[in-house]
Design a protein around this motif. Structure first.
Motif, PDB file in Angstrom:
ATOM      1  N   SER A 228      13.487  11.289   0.404  1.00 57.58           N
ATOM      2  CA  SER A 228      13.821  12.088  -0.774  1.00 57.58           C
ATOM      3  C   SER A 228      12.671  12.084  -1.773  1.00 57.58           C
ATOM      4  O   SER A 228      12.419  13.069  -2.455  1.00 57.58           O
ATOM      5  N   ALA A 229      11.958  10.965  -1.840  1.00 57.03           N
ATOM      6  CA  ALA A 229      10.823  10.857  -2.750  1.00 57.03           C
ATOM      7  C   ALA A 229       9.510  11.253  -2.078  1.00 57.03           C
ATOM      8  O   ALA A 229       8.467  11.270  -2.727  1.00 57.03           O
ATOM      9  N   LYS A 230       9.558  11.538  -0.787  1.00 53.22           N
ATOM     10  CA  LYS A 230       8.339  11.825  -0.007  1.00 53.22           C
ATOM     11  C   LYS A 230       7.307  10.709  -0.222  1.00 53.22           C
ATOM     12  O   LYS A 230       6.145  10.957  -0.576  1.00 53.22           O
ATOM     13  N   HIS A 231       7.760   9.504   0.006  1.00 51.39           N
ATOM     14  CA  HIS A 231       6.936   8.330  -0.266  1.00 51.39           C
ATOM     15  C   HIS A 231       7.113   7.317   0.858  1.00 51.39           C
ATOM     16  O   HIS A 231       8.221   7.102   1.343  1.00 51.39           O
ATOM     17  N   LEU A 232       5.999   6.727   1.255  1.00 53.47           N
ATOM     18  CA  LEU A 232       6.095   5.594   2.169  1.00 53.47           C
ATOM     19  C   LEU A 232       5.168   4.491   1.703  1.00 53.47           C
ATOM     20  O   LEU A 232       4.232   4.734   0.926  1.00 53.47           O
ATOM     21  N   SER A 233       5.484   3.286   2.142  1.00 53.81           N
ATOM     22  CA  SER A 233       4.676   2.150   1.744  1.00 53.81           C
ATOM     23  C   SER A 233       4.524   1.192   2.919  1.00 53.81           C
ATOM     24  O   SER A 233       5.406   1.105   3.783  1.00 53.81           O
TER      25      SER A 233
ATOM     26  N   LEU B  51       0.853  -1.181   0.000  1.00 55.39           N
ATOM     27  CA  LEU B  51       0.000   0.000   0.000  1.00 55.39           C
ATOM     28  C   LEU B  51       0.896   1.240   0.000  1.00 55.39           C
ATOM     29  O   LEU B  51       1.790   1.351   0.830  1.00 55.39           O
ATOM     30  N   ASN B  52       0.638   2.125  -0.930  1.00 53.19           N
ATOM     31  CA  ASN B  52       1.509   3.289  -1.120  1.00 53.19           C
ATOM     32  C   ASN B  52       0.892   4.575  -0.609  1.00 53.19           C
ATOM     33  O   ASN B  52      -0.337   4.721  -0.562  1.00 53.19           O
ATOM     34  N   CYS B  53       1.774   5.504  -0.267  1.00 47.73           N
ATOM     35  CA  CYS B  53       1.346   6.798   0.257  1.00 47.73           C
ATOM     36  C   CYS B  53       2.409   7.838  -0.104  1.00 47.73           C
ATOM     37  O   CYS B  53       3.608   7.572   0.033  1.00 47.73           O
ATOM     38  N   ASP B  54       1.979   8.988  -0.573  1.00 48.70           N
ATOM     39  CA  ASP B  54       2.887  10.080  -0.890  1.00 48.70           C
ATOM     40  C   ASP B  54       2.496  11.311  -0.083  1.00 48.70           C
ATOM     41  O   ASP B  54       1.323  11.505   0.245  1.00 48.70           O
ATOM     42  N   TYR B  55       3.464  12.141   0.215  1.00 51.32           N
ATOM     43  CA  TYR B  55       3.169  13.369   0.942  1.00 51.32           C
ATOM     44  C   TYR B  55       3.902  14.540   0.311  1.00 51.32           C
ATOM     45  O   TYR B  55       4.893  14.364  -0.403  1.00 51.32           O
ATOM     46  N   THR B  56       3.377  15.730   0.554  1.00 50.43           N
ATOM     47  CA  THR B  56       3.956  16.917  -0.078  1.00 50.43           C
ATOM     48  C   THR B  56       4.628  17.850   0.929  1.00 50.43           C
ATOM     49  O   THR B  56       5.484  18.642   0.547  1.00 50.43           O
ATOM     50  N   ASN B  57       4.254  17.758   2.189  1.00 47.76           N
ATOM     51  CA  ASN B  57       4.776  18.674   3.198  1.00 47.76           C
ATOM     52  C   ASN B  57       6.111  18.160   3.737  1.00 47.76           C
ATOM     53  O   ASN B  57       6.165  17.152   4.419  1.00 47.76           O
ATOM     54  N   SER B  58       7.191  18.863   3.434  1.00 53.08           N
ATOM     55  CA  SER B  58       8.515  18.421   3.865  1.00 53.08           C
ATOM     56  C   SER B  58       8.723  18.562   5.370  1.00 53.08           C
ATOM     57  O   SER B  58       9.724  18.075   5.904  1.00 53.08           O
ATOM     58  N   MET B  59       7.782  19.197   6.059  1.00 51.10           N
ATOM     59  CA  MET B  59       7.893  19.335   7.518  1.00 51.10           C
ATOM     60  C   MET B  59       7.386  18.087   8.248  1.00 51.10           C
ATOM     61  O   MET B  59       7.609  17.942   9.443  1.00 51.10           O
TER      62      MET B  59
ATOM     63  N   ILE C 285      13.633   9.646  10.995  1.00 48.30           N
ATOM     64  CA  ILE C 285      15.055   9.308  11.147  1.00 48.30           C
ATOM     65  C   ILE C 285      15.331   7.865  10.741  1.00 48.30           C
ATOM     66  O   ILE C 285      16.479   7.433  10.713  1.00 48.30           O
ATOM     67  N   LYS C 286      14.263   7.123  10.439  1.00 52.96           N
ATOM     68  CA  LYS C 286      14.411   5.736  10.019  1.00 52.96           C
ATOM     69  C   LYS C 286      13.924   5.582   8.588  1.00 52.96           C
ATOM     70  O   LYS C 286      13.185   6.434   8.065  1.00 52.96           O
ATOM     71  N   ASP C 287      14.301   4.479   7.950  1.00 50.94           N
ATOM     72  CA  ASP C 287      13.751   4.200   6.631  1.00 50.94           C
ATOM     73  C   ASP C 287      12.940   2.899   6.615  1.00 50.94           C
ATOM     74  O   ASP C 287      12.357   2.550   5.583  1.00 50.94           O
TER      75      ASP C 287
ATOM     76  N   THR D  54       5.415  -4.158   7.598  1.00 49.43           N
ATOM     77  CA  THR D  54       6.641  -3.369   7.488  1.00 49.43           C
ATOM     78  C   THR D  54       6.319  -2.062   6.779  1.00 49.43           C
ATOM     79  O   THR D  54       5.635  -2.074   5.749  1.00 49.43           O
ATOM     80  N   VAL D  55       6.793  -0.973   7.331  1.00 52.50           N
ATOM     81  CA  VAL D  55       6.625   0.315   6.673  1.00 52.50           C
ATOM     82  C   VAL D  55       7.989   0.801   6.224  1.00 52.50           C
ATOM     83  O   VAL D  55       8.972   0.732   6.966  1.00 52.50           O
ATOM     84  N   PHE D  56       8.044   1.268   4.979  1.00 53.72           N
ATOM     85  CA  PHE D  56       9.262   1.815   4.394  1.00 53.72           C
ATOM     86  C   PHE D  56       9.058   3.304   4.129  1.00 53.72           C
ATOM     87  O   PHE D  56       7.995   3.715   3.661  1.00 53.72           O
ATOM     88  N   LEU D  57      10.095   4.085   4.404  1.00 53.55           N
ATOM     89  CA  LEU D  57      10.020   5.522   4.187  1.00 53.55           C
ATOM     90  C   LEU D  57      11.157   5.959   3.268  1.00 53.55           C
ATOM     91  O   LEU D  57      12.325   5.674   3.545  1.00 53.55           O
ATOM     92  N   ASN D  58      10.809   6.660   2.200  1.00 57.50           N
ATOM     93  CA  ASN D  58      11.789   7.246   1.285  1.00 57.50           C
ATOM     94  C   ASN D  58      11.604   8.763   1.357  1.00 57.50           C
ATOM     95  O   ASN D  58      10.729   9.327   0.702  1.00 57.50           O
TER      96      ASN D  58
END
Lengths: 113, 114
Positions: B69-74, B21-29, B53-55, B63-67
């Motif tokens: 630089s791409a503002k993307h998590l899955s 399941l994918n998720c994108d965000y736009t707010n860099s804060m 601070i984790k990926d 399992t959740v993954f955070l990227n």
């Protein structure tokens, strides 16, 4: 351990009527909030409170009032119901700890005709 | 402006396979991200979270993954089970002390076929 309790579960109102959605939590959480869920819109924050006597607006506060006289209770008041307020309302609470997750109630389904 | 985006409204997978399941965000804060699971007629329940601070964060089958630089998590669910069929909401926050607020995506409906 009841967690977050919302009443009523269902409500039908006529346009212009007022009502109060009740929310109570027994976890001694300082932070409480109200969200509404609409099809295709996700969950949107209406109002929130960081402690008794302190409330603030969220993303969609218009048409709603809140008060927080005790730690346990956070009622949401609809002053003059409108069809646009037809929605499912969720109350949620959490501790003030950094990044503590929200605990949600089971929702109130409101229909305004 | 939608700050947390779940662009796929639904996903169907076979039991035993992986669900992504994918998720994108736009707010860099945003610096903290959560996934919630919701069954019909119930409130959302917290599933798993990750700090910026984790990926990667793992909890059993989830399992959740955070990227960043791409503002993307899955969110990965392995193996998927029929009981995982639910709506999954991605949420994000930027820590501002007591007033920290969650911003939710629109949700993804996951169906796991037996």
């Amino acid at each position: 351990n009841a967690g977050v309790t919302q009443t009523p579960k269902f409500q039908v109102l006529k346009t212009g009527q007022s009502m109060t959605l009740q929310c109570a939590q027994d976890m001694n959480h300082e932070y409480m909030s109200w969200y509404r869920q609409d099809p295709g819109m996700g969950l949107r924050l209406i109002h929130y409170s960081v402690g008794a006597g302190i409330t603030d607006q969220g993303e969609v506060p218009n048409g709603y009032n809140v008060s927080r006289s005790t730690t346990e209770d956070f009622p949401l008041r609809l002053l003059s119901a409108a069809p646009s307020q037809t929605s499912v309302y969720f109350c949620a609470s959490r501790t003030q700890g950094i990044n503590s997750p929200l605990h949600f109630g089971n929702g109130t389904r409101l229909t305004v005709t | 402006d939608q700050q947390v985006k779940q662009n796929s409204p639904s996903l169907s997978v076979q039991e035993g396979r992986i669900s992504i399941l994918n998720c994108d965000y736009t707010n860099s804060m945003f610096d903290y991200f959560l996934w919630y699971k919701k069954y019909p007629a119930e409130g959302p329940t917290f599933l798993i979270s990750i700090s910026s601070i984790k990926d990667k964060n793992e909890d059993g089958r989830f399992t959740v993954f955070l990227n960043k630089s791409a503002k993307h998590l899955s969110l990965h669910i392995v193996p998927s089970q029929p009981g995982d069929s639910a709506v999954y909401f991605c949420a994000a926050s930027s820590f501002t002390g007591a007033n920290s607020k969650l911003t939710f995506g629109k949700g993804i409906t996951l169906s796991v076929r037996p």
